[in-house]
Design an enzyme around this catalytic site. Structure first.
Site, PDB file in Angstrom:
ATOM      1  N   TYR A 139       0.938  -1.163  -0.036  1.00 41.95           N
ATOM      2  CA  TYR A 139      -0.024   0.161  -0.099  1.00 41.95           C
ATOM      3  C   TYR A 139       0.836   1.286   0.119  1.00 41.95           C
ATOM      4  O   TYR A 139       0.446   2.353  -0.267  1.00 41.95           O
ATOM      5  CB  TYR A 139      -1.035   0.092   1.247  1.00 41.95           C
ATOM      6  CG  TYR A 139      -2.143  -0.776   1.032  1.00 41.95           C
ATOM      7  CD1 TYR A 139      -2.104  -2.327   1.399  1.00 41.95           C
ATOM      8  CD2 TYR A 139      -3.418  -0.387   0.846  1.00 41.95           C
ATOM      9  CE1 TYR A 139      -3.200  -3.009   1.016  1.00 41.95           C
ATOM     10  CE2 TYR A 139      -4.460  -0.762   0.663  1.00 41.95           C
ATOM     11  CZ  TYR A 139      -4.451  -2.457   0.764  1.00 41.95           C
ATOM     12  OH  TYR A 139      -5.559  -3.179   0.932  1.00 41.95           O
TER      13      TYR A 139
ATOM     14  N   LYS B 136       3.949 -14.214   5.146  1.00 37.84           N
ATOM     15  CA  LYS B 136       4.142 -15.044   3.998  1.00 37.84           C
ATOM     16  C   LYS B 136       5.686 -15.070   3.816  1.00 37.84           C
ATOM     17  O   LYS B 136       6.228 -14.843   2.516  1.00 37.84           O
ATOM     18  CB  LYS B 136       3.469 -14.549   2.909  1.00 37.84           C
ATOM     19  CG  LYS B 136       3.409 -15.886   1.370  1.00 37.84           C
ATOM     20  CD  LYS B 136       2.721 -17.116   1.925  1.00 37.84           C
ATOM     21  CE  LYS B 136       2.986 -18.043   0.845  1.00 37.84           C
ATOM     22  NZ  LYS B 136       2.555 -19.515   1.099  1.00 37.84           N
TER      23      LYS B 136
ATOM     24  N   ASP C 127      -1.782 -18.095   3.815  1.00 41.07           N
ATOM     25  CA  ASP C 127      -2.642 -19.138   3.136  1.00 41.07           C
ATOM     26  C   ASP C 127      -3.048 -20.005   4.226  1.00 41.07           C
ATOM     27  O   ASP C 127      -4.340 -20.364   4.315  1.00 41.07           O
ATOM     28  CB  ASP C 127      -2.251 -19.989   1.863  1.00 41.07           C
ATOM     29  CG  ASP C 127      -0.716 -20.285   2.228  1.00 41.07           C
ATOM     30  OD1 ASP C 127      -0.058 -20.000   3.370  1.00 41.07           O
ATOM     31  OD2 ASP C 127       0.111 -21.103   1.479  1.00 41.07           O
TER      32      ASP C 127
ATOM     33  N   ASP D 260      -5.873  -7.005   4.964  1.00 41.40           N
ATOM     34  CA  ASP D 260      -7.022  -6.403   4.465  1.00 41.40           C
ATOM     35  C   ASP D 260      -7.687  -7.606   3.834  1.00 41.40           C
ATOM     36  O   ASP D 260      -9.057  -7.698   4.016  1.00 41.40           O
ATOM     37  CB  ASP D 260      -6.363  -5.788   2.992  1.00 41.40           C
ATOM     38  CG  ASP D 260      -7.758  -5.418   1.877  1.00 41.40           C
ATOM     39  OD1 ASP D 260      -8.696  -4.754   2.657  1.00 41.40           O
ATOM     40  OD2 ASP D 260      -7.609  -5.534   0.835  1.00 41.40           O
TER      41      ASP D 260
ATOM     42  N   ASP E 186     -11.684  -9.460   5.570  1.00 41.23           N
ATOM     43  CA  ASP E 186     -13.053  -9.647   4.943  1.00 41.23           C
ATOM     44  C   ASP E 186     -13.429 -11.141   5.324  1.00 41.23           C
ATOM     45  O   ASP E 186     -14.593 -11.413   5.345  1.00 41.23           O
ATOM     46  CB  ASP E 186     -12.805  -9.379   3.457  1.00 41.23           C
ATOM     47  CG  ASP E 186     -13.064  -8.105   2.809  1.00 41.23           C
ATOM     48  OD1 ASP E 186     -12.954  -7.130   3.703  1.00 41.23           O
ATOM     49  OD2 ASP E 186     -13.551  -7.883   1.750  1.00 41.23           O
TER      50      ASP E 186
HETATM   51  C1  IPM Z   1     -10.538  -1.561   3.503  1.00 39.57           C
HETATM   52  C2  IPM Z   1     -10.577  -1.274   2.022  1.00 39.57           C
HETATM   53  C3  IPM Z   1      -9.415  -0.285   1.587  1.00 39.57           C
HETATM   54  C4  IPM Z   1      -8.250  -0.932   1.789  1.00 39.57           C
HETATM   55  C5  IPM Z   1      -9.909   0.172   0.068  1.00 39.57           C
HETATM   56  C6  IPM Z   1     -11.044   0.815  -0.124  1.00 39.57           C
HETATM   57  C7  IPM Z   1      -8.566   0.811  -0.436  1.00 39.57           C
HETATM   58  O1  IPM Z   1     -10.660  -2.488   1.398  1.00 39.57           O
HETATM   59  O2  IPM Z   1     -10.105  -0.561   4.140  1.00 39.57           O
HETATM   60  O3  IPM Z   1     -10.066  -2.829   3.727  1.00 39.57           O
HETATM   61  O4  IPM Z   1      -7.852  -1.922   0.811  1.00 39.57           O
HETATM   62  O5  IPM Z   1      -7.514  -0.915   2.460  1.00 39.57           O
HETATM   63 MG    MG Z   2     -10.720  -4.365   2.311  1.00 33.86          MG
END
Ligand code: IPM
Ligand code: MG
Length: 357
Positions: free
Chosen positions: A138, A190, A222, A246, A250
């Site tokens: 990032y 990793k 992984d 990130d 999720d």
């Molecule tokens: C998050 C989002 C962001 C990230 C995007 C919107 C750039 O997915 O905050 O998890 O990748 O950090």
């Molecule tokens: Mg995200």
């Protein structure tokens, strides 16, 4: 004099404004109940403004935002803007330029019915993911050579500094100490393939020596994805580089019931920090009052906790949890319950819980 906090509000794109309204409604109810106040300044930032004026995050606005006690962000992103333009211009700008080096993402299941895993319940899914928030892929070091040509080269550098690695690791150990769980920190990386992540291996081992009361564990990203689904109860606190953080958060969000409940704090401990739901702006659901504001509400709970109003933050979390268990809050999926009704329900529950106490 009542304590008051200045909050910069960036409602943003898509469903951002409607979930923000509900989250702040709840935060205000908690503030009133606990005897403090929130002074909110709204900033018109996001895709609409960019389309109208070409501005993304003008310096004057940024300087202004910096002067607040906290920043509350709804959601950013819209298909009418080029990929990443608004995201990098607003959320990444805050993360980098305010040095918000911790992305704190709690993963907690409140009600068994919300979990997609068989035979797993709230006692199994309760972990804190500490995502490093300013480096890695990032950091923005990327480029193209011979763009558009057959021999095009594209690069993106994963950047790690010793300080950038050490501070989230240290935060993770402190968090494990403060929590009442397994007293364990798992490093997720990793390093077997991304060899530069050897710095994570080494710094983790060094910091761990200072915390003899905390046990350590390690998983490659992984395998960590697999274990989080198979044995989520093994995780207490986990720390990981930005990109893996990130992705795995999720996955974690799904374990706790979906993107409709997962919240995060982008922190620089002791300085202005930013709170947001993990979900995106979901433009197709915008303006219809169908989005669930629960994740946004949970982000407001984290914000109050960060501001030192721990009981108020906890009251919001407890209200959400109890409403989910009782079924008054039907769930956190889009279209399940009108957005504004959920806000009212939680705000009333917060007020009632304080009146009862
Ligand atoms: C998050 C989002 C962001 C990230 C995007 C919107 C750039 O997915 O905050 O998890 O990748 O950090
Ligand atoms: Mg995200």
């Amino acid at each position: 004099m009542t304590t008051s906090y200045d909050i910069a509000v960036i409602a943003g794109d898509g469903i951002g404004p409607e979930v923000t309204t509900e989250a702040l409604k709840v935060a205000d109810a908690a503030a009133e109940a606990y005897g403090f106040s929130l002074v909110k300044n709204e900033y018109d930032l996001g895709t609409e403004r960019w389309l109208k004026t070409g501005d993304i995050f003008p310096d004057a606005d940024f300087e202004d935002v910096k002067g607040h006690n906290a920043i509350y962000l709804g959601a950013i992103g819209d298909p009418r803007a080029p990929v990443g333009l608004i995201e990098y211009g607003i959320i990444a700008k805050c993360r980098f330029d305010l040095d918000l080096y911790i992305n704190l993402r709690p993963i907690k299941l409140y009600d068994e019915r919300m979990c997609p895993l068989k035979d797993k319940g709230p006692k199994d899914i309760d972990m804190l993911i500490i995502r490093e928030n300013t480096e890695d892929a990032y950091a923005g070091m990327h480029g193209f050579v011979h763009k558009g040509q057959p021999l095009e080269v594209a690069t993106q550098t994963m950047v790690y500094t010793r300080e950038g690695v050490e501070r989230p690791i240290r935060y993770a150990f402190e968090a494990a100490r403060a929590r009442n769980k397994n007293k364990q920190v798992t490093l997720i990386d990793k390093a077997n393939a991304v060899r530069a992540q050897d710095i994570w291996t080494r710094v983790f081992a060094e910091v761990a020596e200072e915390y003899p009361d905390i046990s350590t564990d390690h998983a490659y990203i992984d395998a960590a994805c697999m274990w989080m689904v198979k044995n989520p109860e093994w995780f207490d606190v986990a720390v990981t580089p930005n990109l893996f953080g990130d992705i795995i958060t999720d996955l974690g969000a799904m374990l706790q019931g979906g993107m409709g409940i997962a919240a995060s704090g982008n922190l620089h401990p002791g300085q202005v920090s930013l709170f947001e739901p993990i979900h995106g702006s979901a433009p197709k659901h915008a303006g219809k009052n169908v989005a669930s504001p629960v994740a946004a509400i949970m982000a407001s709970s984290m914000m109050l906790d960060y501001l030192g109003q721990k009981e108020a933050g906890k009251a919001i979390e407890t209200a959400v949890s109890e409403l989910l268990i009782s079924g008054e809050l039907k769930g956190v999926k889009t279209g399940e319950q009108p957005c504004n009704e959920v806000g009212d329900l939680v705000a009333n529950a917060v007020r009632a819980s304080v009146a009862k106490a």
